[in-house]
Design a protein around this motif. Structure first.
Motif, PDB file in Angstrom:
ATOM      1  N   GLN A  45       0.835  -1.196   0.000  1.00 31.06           N
ATOM      2  CA  GLN A  45       0.000   0.000   0.000  1.00 31.06           C
ATOM      3  C   GLN A  45       0.874   1.251   0.000  1.00 31.06           C
ATOM      4  OE1 GLN A  45      -3.598  -0.295   2.695  1.00 31.06           O
ATOM      5  NE2 GLN A  45      -2.388  -1.957   3.578  1.00 31.06           N
ATOM      6  N   VAL A  46       0.520   2.193  -0.867  1.00 32.57           N
ATOM      7  CA  VAL A  46       1.251   3.451  -0.978  1.00 32.57           C
ATOM      8  C   VAL A  46       0.248   4.589  -0.992  1.00 32.57           C
ATOM      9  CG1 VAL A  46       2.836   4.838  -2.365  1.00 32.57           C
ATOM     10  CG2 VAL A  46       3.084   2.349  -2.326  1.00 32.57           C
ATOM     11  N   GLU A  47       0.535   5.624  -0.206  1.00 36.92           N
ATOM     12  CA  GLU A  47      -0.281   6.835  -0.282  1.00 36.92           C
ATOM     13  C   GLU A  47       0.625   8.007  -0.646  1.00 36.92           C
ATOM     14  OE1 GLU A  47      -4.239   7.887   1.210  1.00 36.92           O
ATOM     15  OE2 GLU A  47      -3.092   8.513   2.958  1.00 36.92           O
ATOM     16  N   LEU A  48       0.262   8.688  -1.732  1.00 40.36           N
ATOM     17  CA  LEU A  48       0.965   9.887  -2.169  1.00 40.36           C
ATOM     18  C   LEU A  48       0.343  11.080  -1.461  1.00 40.36           C
ATOM     19  CD1 LEU A  48       1.077   9.128  -6.012  1.00 40.36           C
ATOM     20  CD2 LEU A  48       2.742   8.471  -4.266  1.00 40.36           C
ATOM     21  N   VAL A  49       1.143  11.831  -0.729  1.00 44.78           N
ATOM     22  CA  VAL A  49       0.663  13.002   0.003  1.00 44.78           C
ATOM     23  C   VAL A  49       1.203  14.244  -0.696  1.00 44.78           C
ATOM     24  CG1 VAL A  49       0.615  14.201   2.208  1.00 44.78           C
ATOM     25  CG2 VAL A  49       0.603  11.694   2.155  1.00 44.78           C
ATOM     26  N   LEU A  50       0.305  15.048  -1.251  1.00 53.01           N
ATOM     27  CA  LEU A  50       0.706  16.191  -2.072  1.00 53.01           C
ATOM     28  C   LEU A  50       0.381  17.510  -1.390  1.00 53.01           C
ATOM     29  CD1 LEU A  50       1.778  17.353  -4.719  1.00 53.01           C
ATOM     30  CD2 LEU A  50      -0.530  17.154  -5.666  1.00 53.01           C
ATOM     31  N   ASP A  51       1.376  18.379  -1.342  1.00 56.11           N
ATOM     32  CA  ASP A  51       1.222  19.741  -0.832  1.00 56.11           C
ATOM     33  C   ASP A  51       0.504  20.583  -1.895  1.00 56.11           C
ATOM     34  OD1 ASP A  51       1.494  22.309   0.096  1.00 56.11           O
ATOM     35  OD2 ASP A  51       3.662  22.225   0.371  1.00 56.11           O
ATOM     36  N   VAL A  52      -0.669  21.125  -1.531  1.00 53.01           N
ATOM     37  CA  VAL A  52      -1.427  21.968  -2.455  1.00 53.01           C
ATOM     38  C   VAL A  52      -1.576  23.371  -1.843  1.00 53.01           C
ATOM     39  CG1 VAL A  52      -3.433  21.985  -4.009  1.00 53.01           C
ATOM     40  CG2 VAL A  52      -2.679  19.839  -3.022  1.00 53.01           C
ATOM     41  N   SER A  53      -0.588  23.768  -1.029  1.00 54.54           N
ATOM     42  CA  SER A  53      -0.644  25.088  -0.392  1.00 54.54           C
ATOM     43  C   SER A  53      -0.411  26.188  -1.433  1.00 54.54           C
ATOM     44  CB  SER A  53       0.400  25.174   0.719  1.00 54.54           C
ATOM     45  OG  SER A  53       1.702  24.984   0.194  1.00 54.54           O
ATOM     46  N   GLY A  54      -0.645  27.423  -1.012  1.00 52.07           N
ATOM     47  CA  GLY A  54      -0.564  28.543  -1.944  1.00 52.07           C
ATOM     48  C   GLY A  54       0.787  28.707  -2.609  1.00 52.07           C
ATOM     49  N   SER A  55       1.872  28.333  -1.914  1.00 52.79           N
ATOM     50  CA  SER A  55       3.208  28.500  -2.493  1.00 52.79           C
ATOM     51  C   SER A  55       3.456  27.601  -3.700  1.00 52.79           C
ATOM     52  CB  SER A  55       4.271  28.231  -1.425  1.00 52.79           C
ATOM     53  OG  SER A  55       4.130  26.919  -0.906  1.00 52.79           O
ATOM     54  N   MET A  56       2.609  26.607  -3.920  1.00 53.51           N
ATOM     55  CA  MET A  56       2.775  25.716  -5.075  1.00 53.51           C
ATOM     56  C   MET A  56       2.448  26.428  -6.394  1.00 53.51           C
ATOM     57  SD  MET A  56       3.885  22.636  -4.188  1.00 53.51           S
ATOM     58  CE  MET A  56       3.275  21.409  -5.353  1.00 53.51           C
ATOM     59  N   ARG A  57       1.977  27.683  -6.318  1.00 51.58           N
ATOM     60  CA  ARG A  57       1.758  28.461  -7.549  1.00 51.58           C
ATOM     61  C   ARG A  57       3.073  28.930  -8.161  1.00 51.58           C
ATOM     62  NH1 ARG A  57      -1.639  31.414  -4.001  1.00 51.58           N
ATOM     63  NH2 ARG A  57      -3.823  30.705  -4.071  1.00 51.58           N
ATOM     64  N   THR A  58       4.127  28.982  -7.385  1.00 51.04           N
ATOM     65  CA  THR A  58       5.405  29.521  -7.848  1.00 51.04           C
ATOM     66  C   THR A  58       5.887  28.789  -9.099  1.00 51.04           C
ATOM     67  OG1 THR A  58       5.961  29.992  -5.537  1.00 51.04           O
ATOM     68  CG2 THR A  58       7.756  30.081  -7.136  1.00 51.04           C
ATOM     69  N   ARG A  59       6.329  29.574 -10.096  1.00 52.60           N
ATOM     70  CA  ARG A  59       6.757  28.998 -11.379  1.00 52.60           C
ATOM     71  C   ARG A  59       8.287  28.945 -11.408  1.00 52.60           C
ATOM     72  NH1 ARG A  59       2.550  29.093 -15.090  1.00 52.60           N
ATOM     73  NH2 ARG A  59       4.051  28.915 -16.794  1.00 52.60           N
ATOM     74  N   ASP A  60       8.839  27.860 -10.934  1.00 49.58           N
ATOM     75  CA  ASP A  60      10.303  27.728 -10.930  1.00 49.58           C
ATOM     76  C   ASP A  60      10.766  26.306 -11.232  1.00 49.58           C
ATOM     77  OD1 ASP A  60       9.477  26.514  -8.613  1.00 49.58           O
ATOM     78  OD2 ASP A  60      10.740  27.668  -7.252  1.00 49.58           O
ATOM     79  N   ILE A  61       9.883  25.483 -11.810  1.00 46.50           N
ATOM     80  CA  ILE A  61      10.277  24.121 -12.195  1.00 46.50           C
ATOM     81  C   ILE A  61      10.125  23.993 -13.707  1.00 46.50           C
ATOM     82  CG2 ILE A  61       9.802  21.658 -11.967  1.00 46.50           C
ATOM     83  CD1 ILE A  61       8.985  22.084  -9.156  1.00 46.50           C
ATOM     84  N   ASP A  62      11.231  24.165 -14.410  1.00 42.13           N
ATOM     85  CA  ASP A  62      11.251  24.061 -15.882  1.00 42.13           C
ATOM     86  C   ASP A  62      10.208  24.962 -16.528  1.00 42.13           C
ATOM     87  OD1 ASP A  62      13.248  22.167 -15.551  1.00 42.13           O
ATOM     88  OD2 ASP A  62      11.860  20.479 -15.633  1.00 42.13           O
ATOM     89  N   GLY A  63      10.059  26.172 -15.986  1.00 44.68           N
ATOM     90  CA  GLY A  63       9.133  27.132 -16.570  1.00 44.68           C
ATOM     91  C   GLY A  63       7.683  26.919 -16.203  1.00 44.68           C
TER      92      GLY A  63
END
Length: 430
Positions: free
Chosen positions: A40-58
């Motif tokens: 069993q695997v659970e992916l836990v994803l951060d969806v906070s406001g800072s995830m709007r930042t554009r700094d991963i390959d554009g």
């Protein structure tokens, strides 16, 4: 006409018998090959406001994470039960108390419907706070039960914003439950404070920390971790060492986990037959801030307290895992010797006491409980034909060798002194 009816009846009976036989045979075959527990695997994803930042390959961090999730969902092994949990995905307001409870299971852990899971991920948009601690507790509850391996993969771009619930302490609490739940962390920002927190979370549960700054790295690492969950692993058995050998648990060959508090010794017992060699190793993980200079000691001792052999290791300046091990070959017994007392002629086993001690220390502000994670490996193999090493016949078998060395030194000293005195006397005479 009668013959035809009899023939029809006979064929019907034969078919019914065959069907009944098949009906009983199929379940029997199924019973012979029990299903392997699904990892069993659970992916836990951060969806906070800072995830709007554009700094991963554009792209924004959120867009890169969504793409990675889609790649993982396409490639996930069929045998893996996959789930998704979010943190900071729903509450857009400023109320910290409310925002720090913002975590929910987006897709339940179970057989994967790829289309449904992708549709759920597509709806996510960066929103609120970063409650990593509550999200880890929720994920641990999602994965509770079952006998397969369990893994949480946390993907975040920042440190927890919802203190005083420290995510590192949460990870230690999860590890202390003894469910062998591993937490792997992936950081999207190369920040020292973020790295320290995510590393602490991972080390507390035996997981890994990875810093990723490109889409391909993120997709590849998450897929690797999901695939790793599908690989067969040995699940350690939780045990609890005692304060003395007489009360210690008896260990069979295998892998064990325990917790040892600072300045605490733990005792275990292993029965070793003549002709066997005991191989034991112990690892202690410093899953919290510790002082420099530390070590670990593993001793094999008789039930009467005489040391047989020891292994030790030391380190300095790192929060890491430190290990030590030992080997003890027990010689074969002569014919007719070593009866176990039952009259069946079988050789008696020797009870070997294993003592585990470590010299970790920490500032007063560091929590002592639960203790540091311990992993103990015990194996019994065929002993060597000529067990002539120190473990069998050296200092560990008693102090006779030390006595010989002391006596030799004493005799050599007396002889040297007598010769010197004789030479001085001769010189004075002449």
């Amino acid at each position: 006409m009668i013959t035809r009816k009899r023939l029809t009846t006979g064929v019907g009976i034969a078919l019914a018998t065959l069907a009944a036989g098949l009906g009983t045979a199929i379940p029997a075959a199924a019973d012979e090959a029990p299903a392997t527990p699904s990892p069993q695997v659970e992916l836990v994803l951060d969806v906070s406001g800072s995830m709007r930042t554009r700094d991963i390959d554009g792209q924004s961090r959120m867009a890169a994470a969504k793409q990675a999730f889609n790649d993982v969902l396409d490639a996930a092994p069929e045998e893996v039960h996959l789930g998704i949990r979010t943190l900071g995905a729903d509450y857009p307001g400023e109320d910290r108390k409310v925002g720090c409870k913002d975590t929910k299971q987006l897709y339940p852990v179970g057989p994967l419907d790829r289309t449904e899971a992708k549709a759920a991920v597509a709806t996510l948009a960066p929103t609120g706070f970063t409650p990593i601690g509550p999200a880890l507790l929720g994920a641990a509850d999602d994965l509770e039960g079952g006998e397969g391996s369990r893994r949480i993969v946390l993907i975040t771009d920042g440190e927890d914003t919802c203190g005083p619930l420290d995510p590192c302490e949460v990870a230690r609490e999860i590890a202390a439950r003894g469910t062998h739940l591993v937490v792997d962390t992936l950081g999207l920002v190369p920040n020292a404070k973020i790295r320290q927190q995510l590393t602490c979370i991972a080390e507390a549960t035996g997981g890994t920390y990875t810093a990723v700054q490109h889409k391909e790295e993120l997709s590849g690492r998450v897929k690797q971790l999901v695939d790793r969950a599908a690989e067969p692993v040995v699940t350690p058995v939780a045990t609890e060492g005692a304060k003395s050998c007489s009360a210690a648990p008896e260990l069979k060959p295998g892998l064990y986990t325990d917790r040892a508090e600072i300045a605490q010794h733990r005792w275990y017992r292993v029965d070793v037959l003549p002709g066997q060699e005991l191989r034991a190793s112990a690892s202690v993980a410093a899953d919290r801030a510790v002082d420099d200079d530390y070590g670990v000691l593993l001793r094999a001792v008789t039930v009467h307290g005489r040391e047989i052999v020891r292994g030790s290791e030391a380190g300095t300046g790192r929060t890491d895992v430190i290990s030590s091990g030992l080997r003890y070959p027990k010689p074969e017994v002569e014919d007719g010797d070593g009866d176990d007392g039952d009259g069946d002629g079988k050789p008696a086993a020797e009870t070997v006491c294993l003592q585990l001690a470590h010299s970790f220390s920490a500032p007063a502000s560091v929590k002592r409980s639960p203790g540091l994670p311990v992993e103990l490996t015990v194996d019994l193999v065929d002993g060597p034909d000529n067990a002539s090493d120190v473990a069998a016949f050296g200092l560990g078998r008693g102090w006779w060798l030390l006595g010989v060395l002391v006596l030799t030194g004493l005799v050599a000293g007396l002889l040297t002194g007598w010769i010197s005195r004789w030479r001085v006397a001769v010189w004075r005479t002449n």
